[in-house]
Enzyme design. Sequence first.
Site, PDB file in Angstrom:
ATOM      1  N   TYR A  38      22.425  44.569  46.422  1.00 48.07           N
ATOM      2  CA  TYR A  38      23.665  43.960  46.937  1.00 48.07           C
ATOM      3  C   TYR A  38      23.336  42.833  47.920  1.00 48.07           C
ATOM      4  CZ  TYR A  38      28.388  43.798  48.999  1.00 48.07           C
ATOM      5  OH  TYR A  38      29.635  43.399  49.440  1.00 48.07           O
ATOM      6  N   SER A  61      29.511  38.001  51.806  1.00 47.13           N
ATOM      7  CA  SER A  61      29.546  39.196  52.674  1.00 47.13           C
ATOM      8  C   SER A  61      28.774  38.877  53.948  1.00 47.13           C
ATOM      9  CB  SER A  61      28.851  40.355  51.943  1.00 47.13           C
ATOM     10  OG  SER A  61      28.590  41.415  52.842  1.00 47.13           O
TER      11      SER A  61
HETATM   12  P1  NAD Z   1      36.923  46.768  45.170  1.00 52.30           P
HETATM   13  O1  NAD Z   1      36.039  47.769  44.547  1.00 52.30           O
HETATM   14  O2  NAD Z   1      38.241  47.185  45.717  1.00 52.30           O
HETATM   15  O3  NAD Z   1      37.173  45.556  44.193  1.00 52.30           O
HETATM   16  C1  NAD Z   1      36.199  45.048  43.330  1.00 52.30           C
HETATM   17  C2  NAD Z   1      36.907  44.358  42.197  1.00 52.30           C
HETATM   18  O4  NAD Z   1      35.937  43.789  41.301  1.00 52.30           O
HETATM   19  C3  NAD Z   1      37.750  45.337  41.361  1.00 52.30           C
HETATM   20  O5  NAD Z   1      38.994  44.721  41.070  1.00 52.30           O
HETATM   21  C4  NAD Z   1      36.921  45.516  40.100  1.00 52.30           C
HETATM   22  O6  NAD Z   1      37.712  45.833  38.973  1.00 52.30           O
HETATM   23  C5  NAD Z   1      36.318  44.133  39.976  1.00 52.30           C
HETATM   24  N1  NAD Z   1      35.157  44.103  39.082  1.00 52.30           N
HETATM   25  C6  NAD Z   1      34.073  44.929  39.093  1.00 52.30           C
HETATM   26  N2  NAD Z   1      33.250  44.603  38.080  1.00 52.30           N
HETATM   27  C7  NAD Z   1      33.828  43.549  37.431  1.00 52.30           C
HETATM   28  C8  NAD Z   1      33.465  42.778  36.302  1.00 52.30           C
HETATM   29  N3  NAD Z   1      32.330  43.011  35.630  1.00 52.30           N
HETATM   30  N4  NAD Z   1      34.295  41.779  35.906  1.00 52.30           N
HETATM   31  C9  NAD Z   1      35.456  41.538  36.566  1.00 52.30           C
HETATM   32  N5  NAD Z   1      35.853  42.247  37.650  1.00 52.30           N
HETATM   33  C10 NAD Z   1      35.036  43.232  38.061  1.00 52.30           C
HETATM   34  O7  NAD Z   1      36.031  46.105  46.326  1.00 52.30           O
HETATM   35  P2  NAD Z   1      36.363  44.938  47.375  1.00 52.30           P
HETATM   36  O8  NAD Z   1      35.955  45.434  48.686  1.00 52.30           O
HETATM   37  O9  NAD Z   1      37.733  44.408  47.192  1.00 52.30           O
HETATM   38  O10 NAD Z   1      35.283  43.850  46.925  1.00 52.30           O
HETATM   39  C11 NAD Z   1      35.636  42.537  46.531  1.00 52.30           C
HETATM   40  C12 NAD Z   1      34.511  41.591  46.914  1.00 52.30           C
HETATM   41  O11 NAD Z   1      34.391  41.566  48.328  1.00 52.30           O
HETATM   42  C13 NAD Z   1      33.143  41.983  46.379  1.00 52.30           C
HETATM   43  O12 NAD Z   1      32.438  40.819  45.975  1.00 52.30           O
HETATM   44  C14 NAD Z   1      32.463  42.600  47.584  1.00 52.30           C
HETATM   45  O13 NAD Z   1      31.073  42.492  47.534  1.00 52.30           O
HETATM   46  C15 NAD Z   1      33.048  41.738  48.692  1.00 52.30           C
HETATM   47  N6  NAD Z   1      32.960  42.341  50.022  1.00 52.30           N
HETATM   48  C16 NAD Z   1      33.677  43.458  50.364  1.00 52.30           C
HETATM   49  C17 NAD Z   1      33.581  43.955  51.653  1.00 52.30           C
HETATM   50  C18 NAD Z   1      34.370  45.150  52.108  1.00 52.30           C
HETATM   51  O14 NAD Z   1      34.157  45.600  53.247  1.00 52.30           O
HETATM   52  N7  NAD Z   1      35.261  45.698  51.342  1.00 52.30           N
HETATM   53  C19 NAD Z   1      32.738  43.346  52.583  1.00 52.30           C
HETATM   54  C20 NAD Z   1      32.015  42.230  52.195  1.00 52.30           C
HETATM   55  C21 NAD Z   1      32.140  41.723  50.922  1.00 52.30           C
END
Ligand code: NAD
Length: 269
Positions: A167, A154
Amino acid sequence: MEISLRNQVAVVTGASSGIGSGIAKSLAEAGAVVIVNHSSERSFEEAKAVLKEITEAGGNGITYACDVSKEDQVVKMFQDVVSQFGTVDILVNNAGVQKDAKFTEMTLDQWNTVIGINLTGQFLCAREAIKEFLRRGIDPSRSIACGKIIHISSVHEIIPWAGHANYAASKGAIRMLMQTLAQEYGADKIRVNSICPGAIQTPINKDAWSTSEALSSLLNLIPYNRIGQPKDIGSLAAFLASDLADYITGTSIFVDGGMTTFESFSTGG
Ligand code: NAD
C-alpha cells in the site's frame, strides 16, 4: 465566491463507498454530471444508492461498472462515457484497496492486487482521460483548463507503514506519477494534483475506528482530535476541480487533521 463545475463531466473511480462516494456527491453538488464508477456487479447496489442521493439532491449522473485494474474495461468506460456525454472534464482516481501482511509473509498476489488497483488503475484511467482532454481541447464554456485529474493518494505517500509495504509503495509512486503528468501536460493546460487523506472514517479502515479503544488510539495520531469524513475530501476535490484552483498543479494536499505534523513529537523529541 462559488465553486462551479457546471457543464462538466466527472469520472470518480470507486465511488460506491467511502471517500469516493463523498467526492461524487460534492462534485455533483457543484453541478458536474458524475460517473459513479464501481468495481463489479457486487457493488452495484451501493453505487445505485450513491446515485440516488445525488439525484434526490438535484444532481445528475450514472453508475458504471469497471475494474480499474483491467485495461480493456477502462478503455471501454471512457469510450462509453464520451459517447453518452460528449467528453470527460474531470477524473478523480480514487479506487483503492489494502491487502495487509508482514513483509516476509506478503504473497505476490497481495502485492500485485494492491499495485494493480491503486497504481496501475490510476495510470490506466489517467491515460484515457488525458487522451480525451487533448482530443477535445480547451472549451471556455466548460473550464479555463483542458482537463483536471485528482489522484487520491494518502498520508502514506510520505509516512512509511510497517505491515503495509504494498500500500505504501503504491501511494509513494502516485506522487511521482502525479508530478510527472503535471509537468508533461502543463503546457496543454491539464492540471494534475493529489489529495492525501489522513484517517477518514470508511470501510477500508474499520478496525481503526469501530471500537472506542481503537478510536482513542487513532486520535493520538491526530492533533485536530477527530476522525475525518468523506465530505472533508469531497470539498477539496470540488475546489481543486474548479477554475478557482486554476494555478494549482503538480502538488499533494494533505487533508489529515494535522497527522503529518507527527503528533508523537508534541511532548518530546
Ligand atoms: P472504501 O473501501 O470505502 O472504498 C474503496 C472503493 O474502491 C470502493 O468503492 C471499491 O468498490 C472501489 N474499488 C476497489 N477495487 C476496485 C477496482 N478494481 N475497480 C474499481 N473500483 C474498485 O475505502 P476508502 O477509504 O473510501 O478509500 C478510497 C481511497 O482513499 C483509496 O485509494 C484509499 O487508499 C484512499 N485513502 C483512504 C484513507 C482512509 O482513511 N479511509 C486514507 C488515505 C487514503
